[in-house]
Design an enzyme around this catalytic site. Structure first.
Site, PDB file in Angstrom:
ATOM      1  CG  HIS A 229     -24.093   4.247 -28.717  1.00  0.00           C
ATOM      2  ND1 HIS A 229     -25.018   4.886 -27.681  1.00  0.00           N
ATOM      3  CD2 HIS A 229     -24.178   3.034 -28.559  1.00  0.00           C
ATOM      4  CE1 HIS A 229     -25.605   3.909 -27.172  1.00  0.00           C
ATOM      5  NE2 HIS A 229     -25.366   2.821 -27.692  1.00  0.00           N
TER       6      HIS A 229
ATOM      7  NE  ARG B   4     -28.261   3.394 -23.038  1.00  0.00           N
ATOM      8  CZ  ARG B   4     -27.944   2.578 -24.079  1.00  0.00           C
ATOM      9  NH1 ARG B   4     -26.730   2.426 -24.197  1.00  0.00           N
ATOM     10  NH2 ARG B   4     -28.980   2.003 -24.661  1.00  0.00           N
TER      11      ARG B   4
HETATM   12  P1  NDP Z   1     -28.684  -7.057 -18.352  1.00  0.00           P
HETATM   13  O1  NDP Z   1     -29.894  -6.525 -17.841  1.00  0.00           O
HETATM   14  O2  NDP Z   1     -28.195  -8.323 -18.868  1.00  0.00           O
HETATM   15  O3  NDP Z   1     -27.381  -6.751 -17.136  1.00  0.00           O
HETATM   16  C1  NDP Z   1     -27.532  -5.588 -16.347  1.00  0.00           C
HETATM   17  C2  NDP Z   1     -26.327  -5.762 -15.214  1.00  0.00           C
HETATM   18  O4  NDP Z   1     -26.349  -4.498 -14.373  1.00  0.00           O
HETATM   19  C3  NDP Z   1     -26.824  -6.689 -13.981  1.00  0.00           C
HETATM   20  O5  NDP Z   1     -25.526  -7.644 -13.815  1.00  0.00           O
HETATM   21  C4  NDP Z   1     -27.331  -6.122 -12.969  1.00  0.00           C
HETATM   22  O6  NDP Z   1     -27.215  -6.478 -11.656  1.00  0.00           O
HETATM   23  C5  NDP Z   1     -26.533  -4.720 -13.259  1.00  0.00           C
HETATM   24  N1  NDP Z   1     -27.185  -3.682 -12.477  1.00  0.00           N
HETATM   25  C6  NDP Z   1     -28.217  -3.009 -12.777  1.00  0.00           C
HETATM   26  N2  NDP Z   1     -28.620  -2.182 -11.851  1.00  0.00           N
HETATM   27  C7  NDP Z   1     -27.747  -2.211 -10.888  1.00  0.00           C
HETATM   28  C8  NDP Z   1     -27.193  -1.406  -9.591  1.00  0.00           C
HETATM   29  N3  NDP Z   1     -28.177  -0.376  -9.323  1.00  0.00           N
HETATM   30  N4  NDP Z   1     -26.234  -1.634  -8.979  1.00  0.00           N
HETATM   31  C9  NDP Z   1     -25.419  -2.725  -9.476  1.00  0.00           C
HETATM   32  N5  NDP Z   1     -25.370  -3.349 -10.569  1.00  0.00           N
HETATM   33  C10 NDP Z   1     -26.529  -3.190 -11.180  1.00  0.00           C
HETATM   34  O7  NDP Z   1     -28.095  -5.963 -19.412  1.00  0.00           O
HETATM   35  P2  NDP Z   1     -27.100  -6.068 -20.662  1.00  0.00           P
HETATM   36  O8  NDP Z   1     -25.650  -6.636 -20.075  1.00  0.00           O
HETATM   37  O9  NDP Z   1     -27.645  -6.602 -21.721  1.00  0.00           O
HETATM   38  O10 NDP Z   1     -26.765  -4.510 -20.996  1.00  0.00           O
HETATM   39  C11 NDP Z   1     -26.096  -3.517 -20.157  1.00  0.00           C
HETATM   40  C12 NDP Z   1     -26.224  -2.167 -20.676  1.00  0.00           C
HETATM   41  O11 NDP Z   1     -25.335  -2.161 -21.735  1.00  0.00           O
HETATM   42  C13 NDP Z   1     -27.575  -1.906 -21.583  1.00  0.00           C
HETATM   43  O12 NDP Z   1     -28.731  -1.579 -20.723  1.00  0.00           O
HETATM   44  C14 NDP Z   1     -27.118  -0.839 -22.423  1.00  0.00           C
HETATM   45  O13 NDP Z   1     -27.162   0.566 -21.537  1.00  0.00           O
HETATM   46  C15 NDP Z   1     -25.507  -0.997 -22.936  1.00  0.00           C
HETATM   47  N6  NDP Z   1     -25.318  -1.223 -24.039  1.00  0.00           N
HETATM   48  C16 NDP Z   1     -24.243  -0.487 -24.663  1.00  0.00           C
HETATM   49  C17 NDP Z   1     -24.142  -0.855 -26.093  1.00  0.00           C
HETATM   50  C18 NDP Z   1     -23.062   0.005 -26.818  1.00  0.00           C
HETATM   51  O14 NDP Z   1     -22.817   0.110 -27.851  1.00  0.00           O
HETATM   52  N7  NDP Z   1     -22.445   0.926 -26.122  1.00  0.00           N
HETATM   53  C19 NDP Z   1     -24.891  -1.595 -26.934  1.00  0.00           C
HETATM   54  C20 NDP Z   1     -25.744  -2.399 -25.958  1.00  0.00           C
HETATM   55  C21 NDP Z   1     -25.998  -2.319 -24.589  1.00  0.00           C
HETATM   56  P3  NDP Z   1     -28.014  -8.060 -11.541  1.00  0.00           P
HETATM   57  O15 NDP Z   1     -27.164  -8.953 -12.234  1.00  0.00           O
HETATM   58  O16 NDP Z   1     -27.902  -8.163 -10.097  1.00  0.00           O
HETATM   59  O17 NDP Z   1     -29.567  -7.961 -12.019  1.00  0.00           O
HETATM   60  C1  OXD Z   2     -27.873  -0.042 -26.880  1.00  0.00           C
HETATM   61  C2  OXD Z   2     -27.788  -0.687 -28.236  1.00  0.00           C
HETATM   62  O1  OXD Z   2     -28.812  -0.201 -26.106  1.00  0.00           O
HETATM   63  O2  OXD Z   2     -27.455  -0.180 -29.190  1.00  0.00           O
HETATM   64  O3  OXD Z   2     -26.824   0.756 -26.830  1.00  0.00           O
HETATM   65  O4  OXD Z   2     -28.126  -2.046 -28.131  1.00  0.00           O
END
Ligand code: NDP
Ligand code: OXD
Length: 311
Positions: free
Chosen positions: A274, A226
């Site tokens: 995006h 993000r």
């Molecule tokens: P998940 O919830 O599966 O994973 C999130 C990860 O981030 C986990 O490993 C978590 O740690 C870690 N995390 C969260 N907070 C912290 C912190 N404060 N410090 C360190 N690590 C942290 O999410 P997804 O993998 O499904 O998605 C991740 C993000 O990707 C989404 O939230 C979205 O913003 C982005 N996204 C972007 C897209 C794009 O097209 N650009 C498309 C889809 C998603 P832990 O394992 O310990 O819980």
């Molecule tokens: C996002 C998505 O969260 O496209 O960015 O799923």
């Protein structure tokens, strides 16, 4: 019969209606109407950037599904009905696209293909040894559904791969760092940094001048998590000083990226709009339906957002 409210302004409901009809014919699909008609009681809502108060008056909701993986906008802006679980999107097709994006840009930066694109414009024929894959240190921030899969793919290509998460994660071939205490050592060993963190109170503006300054000189950044995780001005300074050699950015503080923003024309920034991963209606409806069926047969929902944690 169960009823699902489709509340995604600007998203064409056609493909979603067909997806649900295919995967759960008994589900009634109700597109939200603007204003005049009253919303009937619905068991489920599928939402993306809904108006802030849109979910308040929907009676009988059992679960709210997000059309995207990221729920930061929903948690910040939208009043969610108390006690109703919010479910984020987890879909193997979404993960697959993200893995492709990360692998593509990691290889791009490792081989410095941008250099040859620039040299082509000068009709220049020159060859540079890129360095050994096993010595290129890739670091993935966020080791969840997307980051975990990306880390596995990058490690399988032979890169020296590490990941950073909130809690320790065990992934074969991936060195695990976790928590704020281990962030400096994670950054110090990372040549290509890939950010797949969600935007939460704990990650907002995490990639600031201090964090970027901990990377080795000439490091590269790929941000597909993000935009709010990165301090954009600090990245511009780090590009200027040479701390960061190049960056690939898919997400931004303001989207669409505003006209005239310095990233658009920066010679060492690649902008993608995006599209690192995109939700596909057919596969996403299959994933959502699997979860609805779980709930209807008395099992627990999967991928429920922890509202306190913010992801
Ligand atoms: P998940 O919830 O599966 O994973 C999130 C990860 O981030 C986990 O490993 C978590 O740690 C870690 N995390 C969260 N907070 C912290 C912190 N404060 N410090 C360190 N690590 C942290 O999410 P997804 O993998 O499904 O998605 C991740 C993000 O990707 C989404 O939230 C979205 O913003 C982005 N996204 C972007 C897209 C794009 O097209 N650009 C498309 C889809 C998603 P832990 O394992 O310990 O819980
Ligand atoms: C996002 C998505 O969260 O496209 O960015 O799923």
């Amino acid at each position: 019969l169960p009823r699902l409210l489709f509340l995604c302004p600007g998203v064409d409901p056609g493909r979603w209606r067909r997806g649900f009809a295919r995967h759960m014919p008994e589900l009634e699909f109700v597109p939200a109407t603007a204003g005049e008609a009253e919303t009937p009681p619905c068991d489920y809502a599928l939402v993306w950037r809904p108006p802030a108060g849109a979910l308040q008056d929907v009676p009988d909701l059992r679960a709210v599904f997000s059309l995207g993986a990221g729920v930061d906008d929903l948690l910040r802006r939208v009043r969610l009905p108390a006690g109703v679980p919010l479910v984020r999107l987890v879909d193997p097709a979404l993960t697959e696209l993200m893995v492709e994006y990360v692998v593509h840009w990691v290889i791009h930066h490792h081989r410095d293909f941008a250099r040859y694109a620039a040299w082509q414009r000068e009709e220049r024929w020159r060859q540079v040894w890129p360095g050994q894959t096993s010595e290129r240190r890739v670091g993935i921030m966020g080791l969840g559904e997307l980051g975990g899969a990306a880390a596995r793919a990058v490690a399988a290509l032979g890169f020296d791969t590490a990941g950073w998460s909130r809690t320790p994660r065990r992934i074969p071939g991936v060195r695990s760092f976790h928590g704020p205490g281990e962030l400096p050592s994670f950054l110090a060993r990372t040549d290509i940094l890939v950010c797949l963190l969600p935007l939460t109170a704990g990650t907002e503006r995490l990639l600031d001048a201090r964090a970027l300054g901990l990377l080795p000189e000439g490091a590269r950044l790929v941000n597909a998590g993000r935009g709010g995780v990165l301090v954009e001005e600090d990245l511009l300074d780090a590009l200027e000083s040479g701390r960061i050699a190049a960056a690939t950015l898919d997400v931004f503080r303001e989207e669409p990226l505003p006209p005239g923003h310095p990233f658009w024309r920066h010679p060492r920034v690649q902008v993608t709009p995006h599209v690192a991963s995109l939700t596909n209606a057919d596969t996403a409806t299959a994933a959502i339906v699997a979860n609805i069926r779980r709930l209807e047969s008395g099992e627990a929902l999967t991928h429920v957002v922890d509202v306190e944690r913010g992801y």
